[in-house]
Enzyme design. Structure first.
Site: not given
Ligand code: RAK
Ligand code: ZN
Length: 261
Positions: A64, A94, A96, A106, A119, A199-200
């Protein structure tokens, strides 16, 4: 399996509410930020970051995004201050981003998107024993969002972009030691803050959002390197370029956005 989600036509953000009904909830993220409607709150102090370079572990392609994970067994790397009542431990960061030239952030500001958004994900280890528990409980997470705008080359981002070729395919992981993400941040940390969600998927409504007003400037060339990643695994035959991995803004539903200054 049922929980396959993505950013395509059939598995993208408009389809997430099928497996994750909270997608239609009351505190979803991202949002469009309207600075003139944000409430300036003089009680909002500065954001304080204490990051230790020794806690970075690896860089990975999770299908992702590209994610840098941190050692979070103690309080060496934490964010505090601002709207936060406790120190929150850095778990990972990470990005976006968009396709060529189009927007990829985002959060948007008065309807305007940026090329990308970083983020930095932190969790409240004072109140919770594990990241997973924090991620599924209101205000268990604090995510620092930084916009990326194209312009001059960013002097430190090459440390990330130079490693991207090693994590081209979903499931690839490479050592990434000794990196302090503080070097990525803009000079001013004035911010907006509001209560939202991941956001995922699973889109948990567990995030205190801190969105920094000043974007970091990166070159188009540096940004282009993110688009050399693919959503798919090395063994899969189709190669789907990793881009436009952003969720569009969600309804505010009466929430207040506060502004530091
Ligand atoms: C804020 N950006 S996000 O995309 O919603 C996002 C992630 F992509 C994450 F990978 C994690 S941590 C790992 C949980 N699957 C997370 F806490 C998270 F908030
Ligand atoms: Zn994110």
């Amino acid at each position: 399996t049922g929980n396959q989600w993505g950013y395509g036509k059939d598995d993208g953000p408009s389809a997430w509410n099928k497996n994750y009904p909270v997608a239609d909830g009351d505190r979803q993220s991202p949002i469009d930020i309207l600075p003139h409607q944000a409430r300036h709150d003089p009680n909002l102090g500065p954001i304080v970051l204490n990051y230790d370079r020794c806690t970075s572990i690896n860089i990975a392609n999770n299908g992702h995004s590209v994610v840098v994970e941190f050692e979070d067994s103690d309080d060496r790397s934490v964010i505090q201050g601002g709207p936060l009542d406790n120190p929150y431990r850095l778990k990972q960061f990470h990005f976006h981003w968009g396709g060529k030239g189009c927007h990829g952030s985002e959060h948007t500001v008065e309807g305007n998107g940026y090329a990308s958004e970083l983020h930095l994900v932190h969790w409240n280890a004072v109140k919770f024993k594990t990241f997973g528990e924090a991620a599924s409980t209101p205000d268990g997470l604090a995510v620092l969002g930084i916009f990326l705008e194209t312009g001059d080359e960013h002097r430190w981002l090459h440390m990330i972009t130079d490693a991207l070729y090693t994590v081209k395919f979903k499931g690839s992981v490479t050592d990434f030691k000794g990196f302090n993400p503080k070097c990525l941040l803009p000079s001013s940390l004035h911010y907006w803050t509001y209560l939202g969600s991941l956001t995922t998927p699973p889109l948990h409504e567990s995030v205190i959002w801190i969105v920094v007003k000043e974007p970091m400037i990166v070159s188009e060339k540096q940004l282009g390197k993110f688009r050399t990643l693919v959503f798919t695994g090395e063994e899969e035959d189709e190669r789907t370029r990793m881009e436009n991995n952003f969720r569009p803004p969600q309804l505010l539903k009466g929430r207040t956005v506060r502004s530091s200054n």
